[in-house]
Design a protein around this motif. Structure first.
Motif, PDB file in Angstrom:
ATOM      1  N   ALA A   1       1.160  30.036  20.056  1.00 35.34           N
ATOM      2  CA  ALA A   1       2.062  31.138  20.410  1.00 35.34           C
ATOM      3  C   ALA A   1       3.008  31.463  19.253  1.00 35.34           C
ATOM      4  N   HIS A   2       3.472  30.454  18.539  1.00 36.48           N
ATOM      5  CA  HIS A   2       4.329  30.653  17.368  1.00 36.48           C
ATOM      6  C   HIS A   2       3.597  31.476  16.303  1.00 36.48           C
ATOM      7  N   MET A   3       2.331  31.158  16.064  1.00 37.49           N
ATOM      8  CA  MET A   3       1.563  31.924  15.073  1.00 37.49           C
ATOM      9  C   MET A   3       1.343  33.364  15.533  1.00 37.49           C
ATOM     10  N   VAL A   4       1.113  33.544  16.829  1.00 44.64           N
ATOM     11  CA  VAL A   4       0.975  34.899  17.375  1.00 44.64           C
ATOM     12  C   VAL A   4       2.292  35.654  17.192  1.00 44.64           C
ATOM     13  N   ASP A   5       3.408  35.012  17.516  1.00 48.36           N
ATOM     14  CA  ASP A   5       4.722  35.657  17.358  1.00 48.36           C
ATOM     15  C   ASP A   5       4.991  36.037  15.906  1.00 48.36           C
TER      16      ASP A   5
ATOM     17  N   THR B   1       2.928  39.067  15.108  1.00 49.18           N
ATOM     18  CA  THR B   1       3.466  40.224  15.815  1.00 49.18           C
ATOM     19  C   THR B   1       4.729  40.737  15.131  1.00 49.18           C
ATOM     20  N   GLN B   2       5.605  39.835  14.738  1.00 50.63           N
ATOM     21  CA  GLN B   2       6.833  40.232  14.044  1.00 50.63           C
ATOM     22  C   GLN B   2       6.505  40.876  12.698  1.00 50.63           C
ATOM     23  N   LEU B   3       5.601  40.277  11.946  1.00 51.43           N
ATOM     24  CA  LEU B   3       5.205  40.838  10.657  1.00 51.43           C
ATOM     25  C   LEU B   3       4.599  42.231  10.839  1.00 51.43           C
ATOM     26  N   LEU B   4       3.705  42.365  11.793  1.00 56.65           N
ATOM     27  CA  LEU B   4       3.102  43.672  12.078  1.00 56.65           C
ATOM     28  C   LEU B   4       4.143  44.711  12.474  1.00 56.65           C
ATOM     29  N   THR B   5       5.035  44.335  13.354  1.00 56.50           N
ATOM     30  CA  THR B   5       6.058  45.264  13.816  1.00 56.50           C
ATOM     31  C   THR B   5       6.926  45.732  12.655  1.00 56.50           C
ATOM     32  N   ASN B   6       7.313  44.802  11.789  1.00 57.78           N
ATOM     33  CA  ASN B   6       8.147  45.170  10.649  1.00 57.78           C
ATOM     34  C   ASN B   6       7.400  46.014   9.622  1.00 57.78           C
ATOM     35  N   LEU B   7       6.098  45.798   9.478  1.00 53.37           N
ATOM     36  CA  LEU B   7       5.328  46.535   8.482  1.00 53.37           C
ATOM     37  C   LEU B   7       4.807  47.871   8.997  1.00 53.37           C
ATOM     38  N   THR B   8       4.433  47.919  10.265  1.00 60.12           N
ATOM     39  CA  THR B   8       3.762  49.121  10.783  1.00 60.12           C
ATOM     40  C   THR B   8       4.503  49.806  11.922  1.00 60.12           C
ATOM     41  N   GLY B   9       5.492  49.136  12.475  1.00 65.94           N
ATOM     42  CA  GLY B   9       6.219  49.711  13.600  1.00 65.94           C
ATOM     43  C   GLY B   9       5.590  49.433  14.943  1.00 65.94           C
ATOM     44  N   SER B  10       4.455  48.749  14.950  1.00 67.42           N
ATOM     45  CA  SER B  10       3.818  48.430  16.230  1.00 67.42           C
ATOM     46  C   SER B  10       3.017  47.143  16.100  1.00 67.42           C
ATOM     47  N   ALA B  11       2.652  46.607  17.250  1.00 66.20           N
ATOM     48  CA  ALA B  11       1.844  45.389  17.309  1.00 66.20           C
ATOM     49  C   ALA B  11       1.023  45.443  18.601  1.00 66.20           C
ATOM     50  N   PRO B  12      -0.044  44.662  18.670  1.00 64.34           N
ATOM     51  CA  PRO B  12      -0.846  44.657  19.896  1.00 64.34           C
ATOM     52  C   PRO B  12      -0.045  44.154  21.097  1.00 64.34           C
ATOM     53  N   GLU B  13      -0.472  44.574  22.256  1.00 63.11           N
ATOM     54  CA  GLU B  13       0.135  44.087  23.497  1.00 63.11           C
ATOM     55  C   GLU B  13      -0.109  42.579  23.607  1.00 63.11           C
ATOM     56  N   PRO B  14       0.849  41.851  24.158  1.00 64.99           N
ATOM     57  CA  PRO B  14       0.649  40.398  24.318  1.00 64.99           C
ATOM     58  C   PRO B  14      -0.534  40.090  25.233  1.00 64.99           C
ATOM     59  N   GLU B  15      -1.205  39.014  24.921  1.00 61.74           N
ATOM     60  CA  GLU B  15      -2.340  38.543  25.721  1.00 61.74           C
ATOM     61  C   GLU B  15      -1.846  37.428  26.636  1.00 61.74           C
ATOM     62  N   ASP B  16      -2.494  37.256  27.778  1.00 65.22           N
ATOM     63  CA  ASP B  16      -2.154  36.156  28.675  1.00 65.22           C
ATOM     64  C   ASP B  16      -2.556  34.806  28.094  1.00 65.22           C
ATOM     65  N   ASP B  17      -3.618  34.789  27.325  1.00 67.54           N
ATOM     66  CA  ASP B  17      -4.153  33.566  26.742  1.00 67.54           C
ATOM     67  C   ASP B  17      -3.785  33.547  25.259  1.00 67.54           C
ATOM     68  N   VAL B  18      -3.105  32.495  24.807  1.00 67.55           N
ATOM     69  CA  VAL B  18      -2.674  32.437  23.405  1.00 67.55           C
ATOM     70  C   VAL B  18      -3.853  32.426  22.442  1.00 67.55           C
ATOM     71  N   ARG B  19      -4.985  31.894  22.867  1.00 67.58           N
ATOM     72  CA  ARG B  19      -6.173  31.880  22.004  1.00 67.58           C
ATOM     73  C   ARG B  19      -6.631  33.303  21.717  1.00 67.58           C
ATOM     74  N   ALA B  20      -6.692  34.125  22.741  1.00 65.72           N
ATOM     75  CA  ALA B  20      -7.059  35.532  22.565  1.00 65.72           C
ATOM     76  C   ALA B  20      -5.962  36.269  21.801  1.00 65.72           C
ATOM     77  N   GLY B  21      -4.718  35.924  22.075  1.00 65.46           N
ATOM     78  CA  GLY B  21      -3.593  36.537  21.371  1.00 65.46           C
ATOM     79  C   GLY B  21      -3.638  36.275  19.876  1.00 65.46           C
ATOM     80  N   PHE B  22      -4.051  35.059  19.506  1.00 64.78           N
ATOM     81  CA  PHE B  22      -4.173  34.719  18.088  1.00 64.78           C
ATOM     82  C   PHE B  22      -5.192  35.632  17.425  1.00 64.78           C
ATOM     83  N   ARG B  23      -6.342  35.796  18.048  1.00 63.37           N
ATOM     84  CA  ARG B  23      -7.391  36.644  17.475  1.00 63.37           C
ATOM     85  C   ARG B  23      -6.943  38.103  17.392  1.00 63.37           C
ATOM     86  N   THR B  24      -6.356  38.603  18.466  1.00 62.96           N
ATOM     87  CA  THR B  24      -5.945  40.009  18.502  1.00 62.96           C
ATOM     88  C   THR B  24      -4.883  40.294  17.437  1.00 62.96           C
TER      89      THR B  24
END
Length: 188
Positions: free
Chosen positions: A42-46, A49-72
């Motif tokens: 979850a820390h790696m996903v966060d 997500t923070q890097l994406l948000t700061n660079l592009t203004g958006s990030a993918p929607e959170p996933e229920d499963d952290v494994r899928a969230g990591f990939r997304t």
């Protein structure tokens, strides 16, 4: 070597471990004090997500499963930094302005070391790719010793002592606050 290639290869190594995690393994203790495997992923996903948000203004929607969230989150970040101009985007780390290439380097080193954390937590003998270990050590060793990089509020945990004749992997683990001898409770 291009930081994007370093990051991609660390993602591949760590992702192979994450992709095999069972629900039970997500609850395993890790070398990161007070974090379970689920928390590390979850820390790696966060971070992504923070890097994406700061660079592009958006990030993918959170996933229920952290494994899928990591990939997304990983796929979205990899796509975003494919554009060379994105790497020159100003980016603040610990209130100091760098650029996105430096932030991606931190992401690379974090991903690489957390792959060891996760693999070790589930009982694997993790051997990180030697060239990636050398690249991470070289980059991390350049950070100032002023107390902002290491410690509770820093990018990495407090450095641990390591023998001069330690392997590069052991040195990388120690410089990022991990005991290379750490094992999950109940295992030797």
């Amino acid at each position: 070597m291009d930081v994007r290639d370093l990051d991609r290869r660390a993602i591949e190594a760590t992702g192979r471990i994450i992709d095999t995690l069972t629900d039970e393994q997500l609850a395993a203790t890790t070398p990161c004090p007070q974090w379970r495997v689920r928390d590390v992923v979850a820390h790696m996903v966060d971070n992504r997500t923070q890097l994406l948000t700061n660079l592009t203004g958006s990030a993918p929607e959170p996933e229920d499963d952290v494994r899928a969230g990591f990939r997304t989150a990983t796929e979205a970040l990899t796509a975003a930094v494919a554009d060379d101009t994105v790497l020159t985007t100003p980016y603040k780390l610990l209130d100091v302005e760098y650029n996105a290439a430096v932030a991606l380097f931190v992401n690379f080193a974090d991903t690489l070391v957390h792959g060891w954390d996760i693999g070790t937590a589930i009982g694997r003998d993790v051997r990180l790719p030697e060239d990636l270990v050398h690249a991470a050590l070289k980059g991390i060793s350049r950070w100032p010793e002023d107390g902002t990089i290491w410690g509770k509020e820093g990018l990495f945990s407090e450095k641990l002592p390591v023998p001069e004749d330690a392997s590069p992997q052991e040195k990388l683990l120690a410089i990022t606050g991990r005991s290379p001898q750490w094992t999950p409770a109940g295992r030797s």
